[in-house]
Design an enzyme around this catalytic site. Structure first.
Site, PDB file in Angstrom:
ATOM      1  N   HIS A   7       0.698  -1.217  -0.140  1.00 49.49           N
ATOM      2  CA  HIS A   7      -0.026   0.032  -0.064  1.00 49.49           C
ATOM      3  C   HIS A   7       0.697   1.077  -0.002  1.00 49.49           C
ATOM      4  CE1 HIS A   7       0.404  -0.946   4.528  1.00 49.49           C
ATOM      5  NE2 HIS A   7       0.696   0.372   4.571  1.00 49.49           N
ATOM      6  N   HIS A  79       4.054   7.048   3.687  1.00 46.40           N
ATOM      7  CA  HIS A  79       4.828   5.787   3.720  1.00 46.40           C
ATOM      8  C   HIS A  79       4.363   4.899   2.565  1.00 46.40           C
ATOM      9  CE1 HIS A  79       2.107   4.323   6.622  1.00 46.40           C
ATOM     10  NE2 HIS A  79       2.309   3.018   5.883  1.00 46.40           N
ATOM     11  N   GLU A 130       7.721   0.840   4.965  1.00 47.67           N
ATOM     12  CA  GLU A 130       7.088  -0.300   5.891  1.00 47.67           C
ATOM     13  C   GLU A 130       7.401  -1.218   5.248  1.00 47.67           C
ATOM     14  OE1 GLU A 130       2.779   0.212   6.309  1.00 47.67           O
ATOM     15  OE2 GLU A 130       2.886  -1.013   7.964  1.00 47.67           O
TER      16      GLU A 130
HETATM   17 CO    CO Z   1       1.081   1.275   6.293  1.00 43.74          CO
END
Ligand code: CO
Length: 134
Positions: A7, A79, A130
């Site tokens: 994502h 992120h 991440e």
């Molecule tokens: Co995230």
């Protein structure tokens, strides 16, 4: 080592309004808001054919994204999340190459209940990364 883009996360001031932009203007498949008090965020996931968008709104006083929103009052990209098959092996490989892992370096349960780690943006072209084990 990294696999799919899981994502892209966007911090917003008003998650209902942001969800409406994705649902009503862009015509995307938009989920319901979920509070994650242990992460200090409310999330909405937007599911696309090839990845997801994670909308994040600060939740509570100690939210880790409150300072980001203060610096970017109109919201902004926060992120990128890449999938890995073995998060501890990934962490050890990165640390051996001088990468800074945020926090205590131990994986935490992320928004999907799967182990995640965050990596210092200065080590990745100015982008917070991440890693999520899938
Ligand atoms: Co995230």
């Amino acid at each position: 080592m990294i696999g799919r883009l899981n994502h892209v996360a966007i911090v917003v001031a008003d998650i209902q309004q942001a969800a409406g932009v994705y649902r009503d203007i862009l015509g995307a498949d938009v989920g319901k808001p979920v509070d994650l008090p242990e992460h200090g965020v409310t999330t909405v996931f937007v599911t696309l054919d090839n990845t997801k968008i994670e909308l994040l709104q600060p939740l509570g006083e100690a939210s880790p994204v409150a300072r980001f929103l203060a610096r970017n009052p109109g919201g902004g990209m926060h992120h990128l999340c890449y999938e890995v098959s073995d998060i501890l092996a990934a962490r050890d490989r990165l640390v051996a190459r001088g990468v800074r892992v945020l926090g205590d370096g131990e994986p935490k349960a992320g928004a999907h209940g799967k182990p995640v780690l965050f990596l210092h943006p200065k080590d990745f072209c100015g982008t917070l990364i991440e890693l999520e084990q899938v």
